[in-house]
Design a protein around this motif. Structure first.
Motif, PDB file in Angstrom:
ATOM      1  N   UNK A  97       0.857  -1.187   0.000  1.00  0.00           N
ATOM      2  CA  UNK A  97       0.000   0.000   0.000  1.00  0.00           C
ATOM      3  C   UNK A  97       0.887   1.230   0.000  1.00  0.00           C
ATOM      4  N   UNK A  98       0.415   2.277  -0.635  1.00  0.00           N
ATOM      5  CA  UNK A  98       1.175   3.514  -0.688  1.00  0.00           C
ATOM      6  C   UNK A  98       0.483   4.539  -1.563  1.00  0.00           C
ATOM      7  N   UNK A  99       1.272   5.458  -2.078  1.00  0.00           N
ATOM      8  CA  UNK A  99       0.765   6.538  -2.916  1.00  0.00           C
ATOM      9  C   UNK A  99       1.327   6.395  -4.324  1.00  0.00           C
ATOM     10  N   UNK A 100       0.470   6.590  -5.315  1.00  0.00           N
ATOM     11  CA  UNK A 100       0.919   6.531  -6.700  1.00  0.00           C
ATOM     12  C   UNK A 100       1.703   7.802  -7.016  1.00  0.00           C
ATOM     13  N   UNK A 101       2.919   7.641  -7.480  1.00  0.00           N
ATOM     14  CA  UNK A 101       3.754   8.789  -7.848  1.00  0.00           C
ATOM     15  C   UNK A 101       3.550   9.176  -9.306  1.00  0.00           C
ATOM     16  N   UNK A 102       3.610   8.190 -10.194  1.00  0.00           N
ATOM     17  CA  UNK A 102       3.436   8.451 -11.619  1.00  0.00           C
ATOM     18  C   UNK A 102       2.516   7.408 -12.221  1.00  0.00           C
ATOM     19  N   UNK A 103       1.821   7.803 -13.277  1.00  0.00           N
ATOM     20  CA  UNK A 103       0.985   6.889 -14.046  1.00  0.00           C
ATOM     21  C   UNK A 103       1.264   7.193 -15.512  1.00  0.00           C
ATOM     22  N   UNK A 104       1.708   6.171 -16.260  1.00  0.00           N
ATOM     23  CA  UNK A 104       2.043   6.374 -17.674  1.00  0.00           C
ATOM     24  C   UNK A 104       1.478   5.249 -18.522  1.00  0.00           C
ATOM     25  N   UNK A 105       1.237   5.576 -19.798  1.00  0.00           N
ATOM     26  CA  UNK A 105       0.823   4.586 -20.770  1.00  0.00           C
ATOM     27  C   UNK A 105       2.065   4.188 -21.534  1.00  0.00           C
ATOM     28  N   UNK A 106       2.443   2.919 -21.426  1.00  0.00           N
ATOM     29  CA  UNK A 106       3.663   2.437 -22.045  1.00  0.00           C
ATOM     30  C   UNK A 106       3.342   1.149 -22.804  1.00  0.00           C
ATOM     31  N   UNK A 107       3.360   1.189 -24.130  1.00  0.00           N
ATOM     32  CA  UNK A 107       3.047  -0.028 -24.894  1.00  0.00           C
ATOM     33  C   UNK A 107       4.066  -1.138 -24.638  1.00  0.00           C
ATOM     34  N   UNK A 108       3.579  -2.370 -24.570  1.00  0.00           N
ATOM     35  CA  UNK A 108       4.434  -3.547 -24.387  1.00  0.00           C
ATOM     36  C   UNK A 108       4.056  -4.548 -25.475  1.00  0.00           C
ATOM     37  N   UNK A 109       4.994  -4.811 -26.346  1.00  0.00           N
ATOM     38  CA  UNK A 109       4.750  -5.777 -27.417  1.00  0.00           C
ATOM     39  C   UNK A 109       3.605  -5.380 -28.325  1.00  0.00           C
ATOM     40  N   UNK A 110       3.426  -4.104 -28.562  1.00  0.00           N
ATOM     41  CA  UNK A 110       2.368  -3.630 -29.449  1.00  0.00           C
ATOM     42  C   UNK A 110       1.019  -3.462 -28.773  1.00  0.00           C
ATOM     43  N   UNK A 111       0.885  -3.895 -27.545  1.00  0.00           N
ATOM     44  CA  UNK A 111      -0.377  -3.757 -26.810  1.00  0.00           C
ATOM     45  C   UNK A 111      -0.223  -2.675 -25.741  1.00  0.00           C
ATOM     46  N   UNK A 112      -1.315  -1.981 -25.420  1.00  0.00           N
ATOM     47  CA  UNK A 112      -1.213  -0.942 -24.395  1.00  0.00           C
ATOM     48  C   UNK A 112      -0.959  -1.544 -23.008  1.00  0.00           C
ATOM     49  N   UNK A 113      -0.302  -0.768 -22.169  1.00  0.00           N
ATOM     50  CA  UNK A 113      -0.066  -1.177 -20.783  1.00  0.00           C
ATOM     51  C   UNK A 113      -0.035   0.071 -19.921  1.00  0.00           C
ATOM     52  N   UNK A 114      -0.855   0.094 -18.897  1.00  0.00           N
ATOM     53  CA  UNK A 114      -0.879   1.209 -17.956  1.00  0.00           C
ATOM     54  C   UNK A 114       0.092   0.875 -16.831  1.00  0.00           C
ATOM     55  N   UNK A 115       1.039   1.777 -16.595  1.00  0.00           N
ATOM     56  CA  UNK A 115       2.080   1.535 -15.592  1.00  0.00           C
ATOM     57  C   UNK A 115       2.021   2.632 -14.529  1.00  0.00           C
ATOM     58  N   UNK A 116       2.011   2.219 -13.264  1.00  0.00           N
ATOM     59  CA  UNK A 116       1.958   3.165 -12.152  1.00  0.00           C
ATOM     60  C   UNK A 116       3.063   2.837 -11.155  1.00  0.00           C
ATOM     61  N   UNK A 117       3.686   3.871 -10.625  1.00  0.00           N
ATOM     62  CA  UNK A 117       4.751   3.704  -9.640  1.00  0.00           C
ATOM     63  C   UNK A 117       4.155   3.947  -8.254  1.00  0.00           C
ATOM     64  N   UNK A 118       4.204   2.923  -7.409  1.00  0.00           N
ATOM     65  CA  UNK A 118       3.648   2.997  -6.055  1.00  0.00           C
ATOM     66  C   UNK A 118       4.786   3.152  -5.055  1.00  0.00           C
ATOM     67  N   UNK A 119       4.674   4.156  -4.184  1.00  0.00           N
ATOM     68  CA  UNK A 119       5.698   4.444  -3.171  1.00  0.00           C
ATOM     69  C   UNK A 119       5.073   4.320  -1.793  1.00  0.00           C
ATOM     70  N   UNK A 120       5.751   3.583  -0.898  1.00  0.00           N
ATOM     71  CA  UNK A 120       5.215   3.406   0.454  1.00  0.00           C
ATOM     72  C   UNK A 120       6.110   3.965   1.552  1.00  0.00           C
ATOM     73  N   UNK A 121       7.141   4.707   1.186  1.00  0.00           N
ATOM     74  CA  UNK A 121       8.048   5.256   2.188  1.00  0.00           C
ATOM     75  C   UNK A 121       9.298   4.425   2.373  1.00  0.00           C
ATOM     76  N   UNK A 122       9.255   3.158   1.934  1.00  0.00           N
ATOM     77  CA  UNK A 122      10.441   2.313   2.064  1.00  0.00           C
ATOM     78  C   UNK A 122      11.077   2.044   0.706  1.00  0.00           C
ATOM     79  N   UNK A 123      10.264   1.936  -0.341  1.00  0.00           N
ATOM     80  CA  UNK A 123      10.757   1.626  -1.678  1.00  0.00           C
ATOM     81  C   UNK A 123       9.633   1.884  -2.679  1.00  0.00           C
ATOM     82  N   UNK A 124       9.917   1.568  -3.939  1.00  0.00           N
ATOM     83  CA  UNK A 124       8.972   1.767  -5.036  1.00  0.00           C
ATOM     84  C   UNK A 124       8.714   0.435  -5.713  1.00  0.00           C
ATOM     85  N   UNK A 125       7.470   0.233  -6.173  1.00  0.00           N
ATOM     86  CA  UNK A 125       7.129  -0.940  -6.972  1.00  0.00           C
ATOM     87  C   UNK A 125       6.280  -0.459  -8.148  1.00  0.00           C
TER      88      UNK A 125
END
Length: 141
Positions: free
Chosen positions: A68-96
């Motif tokens: 659990x944490x706060x979303x820092x960034x949200x980007x649309x990044x295609x993967x293999x020709x298909x769309x993919x929504x990517x979000x960076x989650x930060x919880x104070x210890x690290x990012x996933x």
């Protein structure tokens, strides 16, 4: 010979503080000396723990985890020709990175939003990733 008692000095005349007063003073001084980023990280870690999540920094690879944490960034990044929504989650210890394959947009997934996510943690290019996580939206940070 009679001994004359020494006059009390400020060090000897003070009554010992209770453990609660000492910890409160210690906490106040630590918060006073900490940067805003450090305070936000501490608050995020505390709230993440309350939601039953584990710190991202200790998430084991190839195991299911709840973070659990706060979303820092949200980007649309295609993967293999298909769309993919990517979000960076930060919880104070690290990012996933949370990646939803085949999605261009998800209502409520936006920077600054608090989120709780669950899924299989993997490592991709040295970064922790959860593909198509189950998630619960929380209030904004």
């Amino acid at each position: 010979m009679d001994e004359v008692p020494a006059e009390p000095t400020p060090e000897t005349s003070r009554e010992p503080q209770s453990g609660r007063e000492q910890s409160g003073l210690r906490r106040f001084l630590r918060r006073l000396a900490s940067s805003r980023a450090e305070l936000e990280a501490e608050d995020l870690q505390k709230s993440s723990g309350e939601e039953g999540a584990i710190p991202i920094a200790v998430c084991p690879e190839r195991k299911r985890a709840c973070v659990a944490g706060t979303l820092r960034t949200v980007t649309l990044r295609p993967r293999g020709g298909a769309p993919a929504l990517e979000a960076e989650l930060y919880d104070g210890s690290d990012v996933i990175n949370l990646i939803w394959l085949g999605r261009r947009r998800i209502a409520g997934i936006e920077p600054g939003r608090r989120l709780r996510a669950e899924g299989l943690v993997s490592l991709q290019d040295g970064r922790k990733v959860i593909f198509n996580p189950k998630y619960d939206l929380r209030g904004t940070s």
